[in-house]
Design a protein around this motif. Structure first.
Motif, PDB file in Angstrom:
ATOM      1  N   GLN A 134      23.964  15.834  27.425  1.00 15.06           N
ATOM      2  CA  GLN A 134      24.887  15.392  28.467  1.00 15.06           C
ATOM      3  C   GLN A 134      24.247  14.314  29.338  1.00 15.06           C
ATOM      4  OE1 GLN A 134      28.052  16.430  29.108  1.00 15.06           O
ATOM      5  NE2 GLN A 134      28.112  15.035  30.828  1.00 15.06           N
ATOM      6  N   ALA A 135      25.017  13.291  29.678  1.00 10.28           N
ATOM      7  CA  ALA A 135      24.522  12.250  30.583  1.00 10.28           C
ATOM      8  C   ALA A 135      24.231  12.868  31.947  1.00 10.28           C
ATOM      9  CB  ALA A 135      25.572  11.152  30.718  1.00 10.28           C
ATOM     10  N   GLY A 136      23.310  12.296  32.650  1.00  6.22           N
ATOM     11  CA  GLY A 136      22.986  12.769  33.991  1.00  6.22           C
ATOM     12  C   GLY A 136      21.648  13.473  34.075  1.00  6.22           C
ATOM     13  N   THR A 137      20.944  13.600  32.979  1.00  6.47           N
ATOM     14  CA  THR A 137      19.624  14.208  32.930  1.00  6.47           C
ATOM     15  C   THR A 137      19.543  15.488  33.759  1.00  6.47           C
ATOM     16  OG1 THR A 137      18.815  11.933  32.879  1.00  6.47           O
ATOM     17  CG2 THR A 137      17.166  13.657  32.967  1.00  6.47           C
ATOM     18  N   PRO A 138      20.143  16.561  33.263  1.00 10.05           N
ATOM     19  CA  PRO A 138      20.147  17.802  34.038  1.00 10.05           C
ATOM     20  C   PRO A 138      18.784  18.475  34.081  1.00 10.05           C
ATOM     21  CG  PRO A 138      21.009  18.220  31.862  1.00 10.05           C
ATOM     22  CD  PRO A 138      20.783  16.731  31.969  1.00 10.05           C
ATOM     23  N   ARG A 139      18.552  19.195  35.152  1.00  2.00           N
ATOM     24  CA  ARG A 139      17.397  20.087  35.232  1.00  2.00           C
ATOM     25  C   ARG A 139      17.913  21.460  34.833  1.00  2.00           C
ATOM     26  NH1 ARG A 139      14.297  22.551  40.110  1.00  2.00           N
ATOM     27  NH2 ARG A 139      12.660  23.609  38.945  1.00  2.00           N
ATOM     28  N   ILE A 140      17.342  22.042  33.801  1.00  2.00           N
ATOM     29  CA  ILE A 140      17.861  23.277  33.225  1.00  2.00           C
ATOM     30  C   ILE A 140      16.925  24.445  33.507  1.00  2.00           C
ATOM     31  CG2 ILE A 140      18.554  24.434  31.092  1.00  2.00           C
ATOM     32  CD1 ILE A 140      19.253  21.641  29.981  1.00  2.00           C
ATOM     33  N   LEU A 141      17.514  25.530  34.016  1.00  2.92           N
ATOM     34  CA  LEU A 141      16.800  26.791  34.214  1.00  2.92           C
ATOM     35  C   LEU A 141      17.416  27.838  33.300  1.00  2.92           C
ATOM     36  CD1 LEU A 141      16.504  27.200  38.094  1.00  2.92           C
ATOM     37  CD2 LEU A 141      14.762  26.400  36.501  1.00  2.92           C
ATOM     38  N   GLN A 142      16.579  28.723  32.786  1.00  5.73           N
ATOM     39  CA  GLN A 142      17.072  29.765  31.892  1.00  5.73           C
ATOM     40  C   GLN A 142      16.259  31.028  32.123  1.00  5.73           C
ATOM     41  OE1 GLN A 142      17.017  28.569  27.788  1.00  5.73           O
ATOM     42  NE2 GLN A 142      17.167  30.665  27.041  1.00  5.73           N
ATOM     43  N   THR A 143      16.938  32.167  32.072  1.00 10.60           N
ATOM     44  CA  THR A 143      16.246  33.443  32.138  1.00 10.60           C
ATOM     45  C   THR A 143      16.924  34.434  31.207  1.00 10.60           C
ATOM     46  OG1 THR A 143      15.274  35.105  33.618  1.00 10.60           O
ATOM     47  CG2 THR A 143      17.539  34.443  34.090  1.00 10.60           C
ATOM     48  N   ARG A 144      16.137  35.295  30.621  1.00 10.22           N
ATOM     49  CA  ARG A 144      16.629  36.329  29.713  1.00 10.22           C
ATOM     50  C   ARG A 144      17.008  37.554  30.542  1.00 10.22           C
ATOM     51  NH1 ARG A 144      17.965  37.420  24.511  1.00 10.22           N
ATOM     52  NH2 ARG A 144      17.005  35.494  23.906  1.00 10.22           N
ATOM     53  N   ILE A 145      18.129  38.171  30.176  1.00  8.82           N
ATOM     54  CA  ILE A 145      18.585  39.391  30.840  1.00  8.82           C
ATOM     55  C   ILE A 145      18.475  40.528  29.837  1.00  8.82           C
ATOM     56  CG2 ILE A 145      20.464  40.518  32.078  1.00  8.82           C
ATOM     57  CD1 ILE A 145      21.714  37.767  32.467  1.00  8.82           C
ATOM     58  N   GLY A 146      17.603  41.485  30.126  1.00 11.63           N
ATOM     59  CA  GLY A 146      17.454  42.654  29.272  1.00 11.63           C
ATOM     60  C   GLY A 146      18.603  43.634  29.473  1.00 11.63           C
ATOM     61  N   ALA A 147      18.643  44.666  28.645  1.00 14.02           N
ATOM     62  CA  ALA A 147      19.742  45.637  28.684  1.00 14.02           C
ATOM     63  C   ALA A 147      19.835  46.345  30.040  1.00 14.02           C
ATOM     64  CB  ALA A 147      19.573  46.654  27.562  1.00 14.02           C
TER      65      ALA A 147
END
Length: 171
Positions: A134-147
């Motif tokens: 995607q245009a706009g050069t995003p800053r991406i954060l991600q986290t895993r959610i356990g059960a």
């Protein structure tokens, strides 16, 4: 298990376009809709949560409570503390990563926007790849959610009033 992915953009338009791209990705994959939320900050710093909606009915798609929950992550700028009472502390108690919780509110610049979603069936890698294109050069954060964390987040969602996740004319 699932993932929370949030991508921050300098412009509102780029975030809304990214949200549309994610919705198209879901539709093309034929997966169960997940709530896609665009969180915006106006010139005064006021935060707004814009959830994906079904244009025919006006109802939130794929569980508006997830969108509300993601939006709430931008509201508490305090450091999450064990046993604390703030929103960030409640998310920490539910099992979300402390550093993720500290970074989320800092993503949203005044006048900027972020798109976020909970990802299960699409796969986090497909979503982050689509966002990076995607245009706009995003800053991406991600986290895993356990059960266990997911169950605790469902408990938090149960505390969100229906009025917070549905347009007034549907209630």
């Amino acid at each position: 298990m699932s993932d929370l992915i949030i991508a921050a953009y300098r412009s509102r338009n780029a975030a809304f376009v990214a949200g549309e791209r994610l919705a198209a990705l879901q539709q093309a994959a034929g997966t169960e809709p997940e709530d896609i939320v665009v969180v915006t900050s106006d010139a005064t710093g006021r935060v707004s949560v814009n959830q994906s909606i079904d244009l025919a009915s006006g109802a939130p798609l794929g569980g508006g409570r997830w969108g509300a929950l993601i939006g709430m992550m931008f509201l508490d700028r305090r450091k999450p503390v064990e046993g604390g009472v703030g929103l960030a502390s409640q998310f920490l108690a539910a099992g979300l990563d402390s550093s993720f919780l500290q970074e989320v509110p800092a993503l949203l610049e005044t006048g900027g926007a972020a798109v976020g979603m909970r990802v299960r069936l699409l796969g986090a890698q497909r979503v982050t790849e689509a966002l990076q294109k995607q245009a706009g050069t995003p800053r991406i954060l991600q986290t895993r959610i356990g059960a266990e964390a997911e169950e605790a987040l469902y408990d938090l969602q149960a505390q969100i009033p229906d009025r917070a996740v549905q347009p007034d004319d549907l209630i």
